[in-house]
Design an enzyme around this catalytic site. Structure first.
Site, PDB file in Angstrom:
ATOM      1  N   ASP A  98       6.670  -0.191   3.456  1.00  0.00           N
ATOM      2  CA  ASP A  98       8.000  -0.103   4.038  1.00  0.00           C
ATOM      3  C   ASP A  98       8.463  -1.251   5.020  1.00  0.00           C
ATOM      4  O   ASP A  98       7.705  -1.203   5.857  1.00  0.00           O
ATOM      5  CB  ASP A  98       8.082   1.377   4.732  1.00  0.00           C
ATOM      6  CG  ASP A  98       9.337   1.874   5.099  1.00  0.00           C
ATOM      7  OD1 ASP A  98       9.368   3.143   5.178  1.00  0.00           O
ATOM      8  OD2 ASP A  98      10.217   1.166   5.204  1.00  0.00           O
ATOM      9  N   ASP A 134      14.016  -1.628   0.169  1.00  0.00           N
ATOM     10  CA  ASP A 134      13.160  -2.100   1.281  1.00  0.00           C
ATOM     11  C   ASP A 134      11.731  -1.070   1.318  1.00  0.00           C
ATOM     12  O   ASP A 134      10.872  -1.084   1.995  1.00  0.00           O
ATOM     13  CB  ASP A 134      13.710  -1.677   2.602  1.00  0.00           C
ATOM     14  CG  ASP A 134      14.009  -0.265   2.694  1.00  0.00           C
ATOM     15  OD1 ASP A 134      14.143   0.334   1.771  1.00  0.00           O
ATOM     16  OD2 ASP A 134      14.144  -0.091   4.056  1.00  0.00           O
ATOM     17  N   GLU A 135      11.340  -0.611   0.174  1.00  0.00           N
ATOM     18  CA  GLU A 135      10.132   0.171  -0.100  1.00  0.00           C
ATOM     19  C   GLU A 135       9.650   0.010  -1.630  1.00  0.00           C
ATOM     20  O   GLU A 135      10.297   0.129  -2.685  1.00  0.00           O
ATOM     21  CB  GLU A 135      10.487   1.749  -0.067  1.00  0.00           C
ATOM     22  CG  GLU A 135      10.804   2.199   1.467  1.00  0.00           C
ATOM     23  CD  GLU A 135      11.236   3.743   1.377  1.00  0.00           C
ATOM     24  OE1 GLU A 135      10.313   4.506   0.602  1.00  0.00           O
ATOM     25  OE2 GLU A 135      12.083   3.899   1.966  1.00  0.00           O
TER      26      GLU A 135
END
Length: 419
Positions: A12, A114-115
């Site tokens: 993350d 973003d993960e």
DNA sequence: TCTGGGGTCCTAGGACCC
DNA sequence: TCTGGGGTCCTAGGACCC
């Protein structure tokens, strides 16, 4: 831990958009690191897109939350530095991260911009996992310039919950045997899939922690929450077994574009133009995917109370033409709109099928010709850019001829309740 | 002076058919 | 016309995620 168990990392990016901006600016000679000052990435207030998209750690200390209006954030943090979003940059950073992760294993599942999840089962042993994750974390920091939090466990849910335990720039484990100690004391709203409505109901039932949800009677939860209850109970107990899917994307279920207009729309003609600009991007994306749709829907958000309503229609034969979509949008709008000022309009298509299977209905308009036009326009836009050609009725209106994200920006598979 | 935009899944209710 | 059930399809809205 059983050696047959899976080993999943959840990676993350910390304050993703803001970190990406900070790194880019430092690389281009900036003296100040945005991550060290009260700063935030936010849309423009002038066009009524003024909400906080990402914030720095110093900003967080003021109690500023993602999704909050800029004026609200500034009230809490008067010296807040506002940065406009640059999605193309974020996509670049995202691709760099994915590429780096693929150096560790090809089982990488992109979860959002973003993960990512990566499946390290068989790549390393469980007792090496923290060490490996730290290596990965350091490499990302050194090579890409931003920090990540990595969660480690035996399934995706627990790995995701683990990455939340310590931020930024950290590695945490949340193996099943650690659940009582690390996850159960947390407030129930920290559990993935417990949003505002559910946490409100749970608190009313006296369930305040994840642990108390885990120990709650499953039948009671099923009674109160239907199928949702089972999911909540499973997640609170760390039960989840979906696999890390490296497929580029799950099958697309629908394509939509929506926009907040920078003024209130009060007449049909303007609304039509916005619907057309939305239909243009929706249609283009549909055709790029090689799909047709059988359901068209529009949504209207009212200016006065920000509530919205929608209207949809199922059509007999699948379509992919911009004009066809637009015609249905107009019809839907006429049927639905009650005449109040409009802040936001959306167009969405669903019930998708491969374009090759489409049969044009004899009773519908001659869209064969329209298809050729669409195709030609798509080609020009691909070659010369989205702004190279647009409908003449957008001239002098001050409205954007194409509204909403195209291709990559919008291409994110978003998570479902089943991870 | 003003709260975005992209998704998925589930449910309830009504229409309609057998 | 009464009674009732089961099933499918469609629509609107609401839940959640990032």
């Amino acid at each position: 831990m059983n050696s047959k168990e899976k080993l999943i990392f959840h990676v993350d990016v910390n304050s993703a958009f803001l970190s990406f901006e900070a790194v880019y600016r430092l690389q281009h000679g900036a003296k100040v690191d945005l991550r060290d000052i009260p700063s935030a990435v936010a849309g423009s207030q002038a066009t009524r897109h003024g909400i906080i998209l990402a914030k720095s750690a110093p900003t967080k200390k003021y109690g500023v939350k993602t999704g909050e209006a800029i004026w609200e954030a500034k009230r809490k943090c008067p010296h807040l530095v506002i940065i406009p979003p640059n999605y193309a940059l974020y996509m670049c950073c995202h691709h760099s991260l994915v590429e780096l992760l693929k150096g560790f294993t090809d089982r990488v599942q992109v979860f959002s911009i973003d993960e990512c999840f990566i499946d390290m089962s068989g790549v390393i042993e469980a007792d090496q996992s923290v060490e490996t994750a730290n290596l990965l974390r350091e490499r990302i920091k050194k090579e890409l310039g931003f920090t990540v939090s990595i969660g480690i466990s035996t399934n995706k849910l627990l790995a995701k919950m683990a990455s939340e335990l310590k931020k930024p720039d950290a590695v945490s484990t949340l193996f099943p045997e650690e659940i009582p100690e690390k996850m159960w004391p947390l407030p129930v709203e920290e559990l993935y899939m417990v949003g505002r409505a559910t946490s409100f109901k749970l608190h009313k039932m006296g369930i305040d922690t994840i642990g108390s949800l885990a120990k709650c009677d499953l039948n009671l939860l099923k009674y109160k929450f239907k199928s949702w209850g089972k999911l909540l109970w499973d997640y609170a107990n760390g039960i989840e077994d979906s696999s890390v899917s490296s497929a580029n994307r799950e099958t697309i279920k629908g394509i939509g574009n929506s926009t907040t207009i920078h003024f209130d729309v009060e007449d049909k003609k303007t609304a039509y133009q916005i619907l057309l600009s939305l239909a243009e991007t929706v249609g283009m994306r549909l055709r790029f995917e090689g799909l047709c749709c059988r359901v068209v829907s529009i949504s209207i958000k009212k200016a006065d109370d920000l509530t919205s309503y929608s209207h949809q229609l199922k059509i007999q034969s699948p379509i992919d033409s911009t004009t066809a979509i637009y015609e249905y949008c107009k019809q839907l709008f006429d049927e639905a709109w009650k005449g109040e000022p409009i802040r936001h309009l959306g167009v969405r298509v669903s019930d998708l099928s491969p374009a090759s299977h489409v049969q044009l209905s004899m009773f519908e308009r001659d869209w064969e010709k329209q298809k050729k036009i669409d195709r030609a326009v798509d080609q020009i836009r691909t070659k010369f850019g989205p702004g190279s050609i647009f409908r003449s009725n957008f001239l002098w209106t001050g409205l954007a001829p194409l509204e909403g994200g195209l291709s990559d920006d919008a291409a994110f598979p978003v998570m479902t309740s089943i991870l």
